[in-house]
Design a protein around this motif. Sequence first.
Motif, PDB file in Angstrom:
ATOM      1  N   GLU A  56      -1.446  -0.497  40.620  1.00 24.19           N
ATOM      2  CA  GLU A  56      -0.414   0.112  40.382  1.00 24.19           C
ATOM      3  C   GLU A  56       0.691  -1.026  40.587  1.00 24.19           C
ATOM      4  OE1 GLU A  56      -0.302   3.387  43.247  1.00 24.19           O
ATOM      5  OE2 GLU A  56      -2.193   4.207  42.759  1.00 24.19           O
ATOM      6  N   GLN A  57       1.507  -1.048  39.745  1.00 19.90           N
ATOM      7  CA  GLN A  57       2.584  -1.949  39.712  1.00 19.90           C
ATOM      8  C   GLN A  57       3.872  -1.258  39.133  1.00 19.90           C
ATOM      9  OE1 GLN A  57       1.406  -5.129  37.204  1.00 19.90           O
ATOM     10  NE2 GLN A  57       3.456  -6.158  37.395  1.00 19.90           N
ATOM     11  N   PRO A  58       5.156  -1.804  39.781  1.00 19.69           N
ATOM     12  CA  PRO A  58       6.259  -1.058  39.107  1.00 19.69           C
ATOM     13  C   PRO A  58       6.704  -2.392  38.029  1.00 19.69           C
ATOM     14  CG  PRO A  58       6.803  -2.210  41.362  1.00 19.69           C
ATOM     15  CD  PRO A  58       5.082  -2.235  41.196  1.00 19.69           C
ATOM     16  N   MET A  59       7.329  -1.763  37.022  1.00 18.27           N
ATOM     17  CA  MET A  59       7.741  -2.610  35.927  1.00 18.27           C
ATOM     18  C   MET A  59       9.110  -2.288  35.371  1.00 18.27           C
ATOM     19  SD  MET A  59       4.601  -3.205  33.287  1.00 18.27           S
ATOM     20  CE  MET A  59       3.135  -3.846  33.627  1.00 18.27           C
ATOM     21  N   SER A  60       9.949  -3.094  34.730  1.00 16.55           N
ATOM     22  CA  SER A  60      10.950  -2.459  33.934  1.00 16.55           C
ATOM     23  C   SER A  60      10.673  -1.624  32.612  1.00 16.55           C
ATOM     24  CB  SER A  60      11.877  -3.637  33.327  1.00 16.55           C
ATOM     25  OG  SER A  60      11.208  -4.276  32.244  1.00 16.55           O
ATOM     26  N   TRP A  61      11.565  -0.788  32.274  1.00 16.69           N
ATOM     27  CA  TRP A  61      11.358   0.058  31.241  1.00 16.69           C
ATOM     28  C   TRP A  61      11.107  -0.867  29.980  1.00 16.69           C
ATOM     29  CZ3 TRP A  61      11.920   5.132  29.378  1.00 16.69           C
ATOM     30  CH2 TRP A  61      12.159   5.391  28.019  1.00 16.69           C
ATOM     31  N   ASP A  62      11.662  -1.864  29.583  1.00 18.97           N
ATOM     32  CA  ASP A  62      11.444  -2.532  28.532  1.00 18.97           C
ATOM     33  C   ASP A  62       9.963  -3.380  28.601  1.00 18.97           C
ATOM     34  OD1 ASP A  62      14.081  -1.994  27.362  1.00 18.97           O
ATOM     35  OD2 ASP A  62      14.930  -3.876  28.126  1.00 18.97           O
ATOM     36  N   GLU A  63       9.878  -3.988  29.897  1.00 13.47           N
ATOM     37  CA  GLU A  63       8.498  -4.558  30.062  1.00 13.47           C
ATOM     38  C   GLU A  63       7.495  -3.482  29.989  1.00 13.47           C
ATOM     39  OE1 GLU A  63       6.046  -7.119  33.601  1.00 13.47           O
ATOM     40  OE2 GLU A  63       7.862  -6.087  33.944  1.00 13.47           O
ATOM     41  N   ALA A  64       7.695  -2.159  30.253  1.00 10.28           N
ATOM     42  CA  ALA A  64       6.342  -1.418  30.432  1.00 10.28           C
ATOM     43  C   ALA A  64       6.103  -0.971  29.080  1.00 10.28           C
ATOM     44  CB  ALA A  64       6.863  -0.110  31.319  1.00 10.28           C
ATOM     45  N   LEU A  65       7.186  -0.649  28.270  1.00 10.24           N
ATOM     46  CA  LEU A  65       6.980  -0.133  26.940  1.00 10.24           C
ATOM     47  C   LEU A  65       6.527  -1.207  25.864  1.00 10.24           C
ATOM     48  CD1 LEU A  65       9.838   2.453  26.157  1.00 10.24           C
ATOM     49  CD2 LEU A  65       7.669   2.729  27.233  1.00 10.24           C
TER      50      LEU A  65
ATOM     51  N   MET B 148       7.043  21.048  32.277  1.00  9.77           N
ATOM     52  CA  MET B 148       6.749  21.022  30.800  1.00  9.77           C
ATOM     53  C   MET B 148       6.268  19.887  30.310  1.00  9.77           C
ATOM     54  SD  MET B 148       9.491  21.705  27.568  1.00  9.77           S
ATOM     55  CE  MET B 148      10.087  20.102  27.609  1.00  9.77           C
ATOM     56  N   GLU B 149       5.055  20.113  29.404  1.00 11.81           N
ATOM     57  CA  GLU B 149       4.244  18.931  28.864  1.00 11.81           C
ATOM     58  C   GLU B 149       3.987  19.218  27.479  1.00 11.81           C
ATOM     59  OE1 GLU B 149       0.910  15.789  30.595  1.00 11.81           O
ATOM     60  OE2 GLU B 149       0.265  17.724  30.183  1.00 11.81           O
ATOM     61  N   TYR B 150       4.065  18.167  26.531  1.00 10.20           N
ATOM     62  CA  TYR B 150       3.815  18.103  25.027  1.00 10.20           C
ATOM     63  C   TYR B 150       2.944  16.908  25.039  1.00 10.20           C
ATOM     64  CZ  TYR B 150       6.585  22.043  23.292  1.00 10.20           C
ATOM     65  OH  TYR B 150       7.088  23.190  22.901  1.00 10.20           O
ATOM     66  N   ALA B 151       1.877  17.268  23.886  1.00  9.45           N
ATOM     67  CA  ALA B 151       1.168  16.272  23.194  1.00  9.45           C
ATOM     68  C   ALA B 151       1.822  15.601  21.930  1.00  9.45           C
ATOM     69  CB  ALA B 151      -0.199  16.655  23.381  1.00  9.45           C
ATOM     70  N   VAL B 152       2.155  14.578  21.792  1.00 10.17           N
ATOM     71  CA  VAL B 152       2.717  14.234  20.268  1.00 10.17           C
ATOM     72  C   VAL B 152       1.619  13.139  19.824  1.00 10.17           C
ATOM     73  CG1 VAL B 152       5.149  14.721  20.973  1.00 10.17           C
ATOM     74  CG2 VAL B 152       3.831  12.257  21.178  1.00 10.17           C
ATOM     75  N   PRO B 153       1.497  12.846  18.748  1.00 14.47           N
ATOM     76  CA  PRO B 153       0.748  12.061  18.034  1.00 14.47           C
ATOM     77  C   PRO B 153       1.029  10.699  18.594  1.00 14.47           C
ATOM     78  CG  PRO B 153       1.610  13.175  16.225  1.00 14.47           C
ATOM     79  CD  PRO B 153       2.117  13.543  17.502  1.00 14.47           C
ATOM     80  N   ARG B 154      -0.149   9.915  19.094  1.00 11.58           N
ATOM     81  CA  ARG B 154      -0.002   8.763  19.576  1.00 11.58           C
ATOM     82  C   ARG B 154       1.047   7.597  19.018  1.00 11.58           C
ATOM     83  NH1 ARG B 154      -4.329   4.382  22.611  1.00 11.58           N
ATOM     84  NH2 ARG B 154      -2.580   2.721  22.937  1.00 11.58           N
ATOM     85  N   GLU B 155       1.133   7.585  17.828  1.00 10.82           N
ATOM     86  CA  GLU B 155       2.056   6.619  16.908  1.00 10.82           C
ATOM     87  C   GLU B 155       3.393   7.170  16.943  1.00 10.82           C
ATOM     88  OE1 GLU B 155       0.297   9.426  14.061  1.00 10.82           O
ATOM     89  OE2 GLU B 155      -0.482   8.432  15.809  1.00 10.82           O
ATOM     90  N   LEU B 156       3.589   8.414  17.500  1.00 10.85           N
ATOM     91  CA  LEU B 156       5.144   8.533  17.357  1.00 10.85           C
ATOM     92  C   LEU B 156       5.511   8.811  19.056  1.00 10.85           C
ATOM     93  CD1 LEU B 156       4.796  11.546  14.997  1.00 10.85           C
ATOM     94  CD2 LEU B 156       5.464   9.284  14.430  1.00 10.85           C
ATOM     95  N   GLY B 157       4.614   8.499  19.902  1.00  8.71           N
ATOM     96  CA  GLY B 157       4.896   8.737  21.341  1.00  8.71           C
ATOM     97  C   GLY B 157       5.927   8.095  21.987  1.00  8.71           C
ATOM     98  N   ILE B 158       5.793   6.767  21.662  1.00  5.46           N
ATOM     99  CA  ILE B 158       7.185   5.947  22.444  1.00  5.46           C
ATOM    100  C   ILE B 158       8.151   5.963  21.812  1.00  5.46           C
ATOM    101  CG2 ILE B 158       7.604   3.380  22.716  1.00  5.46           C
ATOM    102  CD1 ILE B 158       5.453   4.464  24.387  1.00  5.46           C
ATOM    103  N   GLU B 159       8.373   6.393  20.507  1.00  7.26           N
ATOM    104  CA  GLU B 159       9.616   6.473  19.894  1.00  7.26           C
ATOM    105  C   GLU B 159      10.296   7.817  20.559  1.00  7.26           C
ATOM    106  OE1 GLU B 159      13.348   6.813  18.479  1.00  7.26           O
ATOM    107  OE2 GLU B 159      12.051   5.116  18.453  1.00  7.26           O
ATOM    108  N   ALA B 160       9.311   8.908  20.620  1.00 11.55           N
ATOM    109  CA  ALA B 160       9.666  10.079  21.295  1.00 11.55           C
ATOM    110  C   ALA B 160      10.163  10.280  22.589  1.00 11.55           C
ATOM    111  CB  ALA B 160       8.371  11.155  21.249  1.00 11.55           C
ATOM    112  N   LEU B 161       9.414   9.150  23.461  1.00  8.66           N
ATOM    113  CA  LEU B 161      10.038   8.968  24.736  1.00  8.66           C
ATOM    114  C   LEU B 161      11.444   8.253  24.930  1.00  8.66           C
ATOM    115  CD1 LEU B 161       9.617   8.590  27.741  1.00  8.66           C
ATOM    116  CD2 LEU B 161       8.222   6.530  27.344  1.00  8.66           C
TER     117      LEU B 161
END
Length: 434
Positions: free
Chosen positions: A188-197, A305-318
């Motif tokens: 378990e490790q903290p990261m910045s938003w940019d680093e994690a994505l 609330m939780e939604y499953a989106v296609p993986r290839e669209l997931g990061i852009e949705a986030l």
Amino acid sequence: MSTWRNWAGLESASGVRAVTPASAEEVRSEVLQARESGQTVKAAGTGHSFTAIAKPEHVHLLPDRMRGILAVDREAMTVTALAGTQLKVLNAELGRLGLSLHNMGDIAEQTLAGAIATGTHGTGGRAAGLAAQVVGLELVTGTGQLLRATPEENSDVFDLARVGLGALGILVSITFAVEPLFLLRAEEQPMSWDEALASFDELTSANDHVDMYWFPHSERMLTKRNRRVGTDLSAAEPLPRWRAWLDDDLLSNTLFGAQTAALNLAPRAIPAANRAAARLLGARTYTDVAHRVFTTERKVVFREMEYAVPRELGIEALRECRRALERSGLTVSFPVEIRLAPADDVPLSTAYGRDSLYLAFHTHRRADHAAYFAAMEPIVRDHGGRPHWGKLHTLAADDLAGRYPRFDAFLRLRDRLDPDRVFTNPYLERVLGP
């Protein structure tokens, strides 16, 4: 007569007749009696669904006397358990037998029936959710028939009933594929938003299970990575008891609960509080048996609330969800959870036919979740999202039908197994139709 209430406190029912059957025959009797009198029956366990999917209207079947393991087949590597068994009980019993499920969600309070009926999925780009591990089941249909369903026997029922929403019958027993008890190395490790994505694809390809938490109004993420490290239990290096108590009990439950409750009264302080909490996150590494790593005790009651989106669209949705939250002026004290699941073959699974990325939005139980969820839902919906059946959403049958290629097949099986709608309730009428 009794009163039923779900864990989150969002749904309740009073004046229902509570029954505690001890056998499939007793379940059949209750179903037949309800059918003859024009009433409905629901088997509601621990109430961990946020929706009213299990809400009883007339007869409430309690799981208390239908718990425990029925059979272990070490040659086939399967275990059969009564459907009222809680996941945490099954995990402990499997551990004593030197066995484990392949994957599981992070909450283990649910009954087996409730967990597979609502599509509990866990996280992992390689190991599918709970329903995909089911290799057999028994259920009582709306006409009082006890059906055994496997890939070879009543295969159409098996295919669709693995995520059955409680609409096809009352589950009596469930058979899971299992494997030898294994260890997970948790980092378990903290990261910045940019680093994690930026490292998301690398992290998910290098690890068996990845879970991320973004703290709204901050630039910080907590990343959790789990890798399988074999079955030699002597190699376990669990957290010291004091550290587990400090991190998981005191900080993640007691203090987090107190902080988020207090912030309900001072919402303007939430962004600063989130940034401060995120800066305090520390790294930790430990190795333990799988279910102790996968599951977490949750004492703070929340809404989700939780939604499953296609993986290839997931990061852009986030990213789009973050932009929408920042524009909205809303303040949110709970992290957004990001998980993965590989494609599976369970028709009403949120991961059916496609690799999926899950975005879960939470609020404290006393916070107003409606505006937040309403701001996020159109984004994940427009990215092809499928809502978790046991978590809050606004979709109805017409919209859901287009998200599941075999939705009509499920409705036809429902007509066959429950023609008189003994198992219906308003939630099922909304998501499946009358």
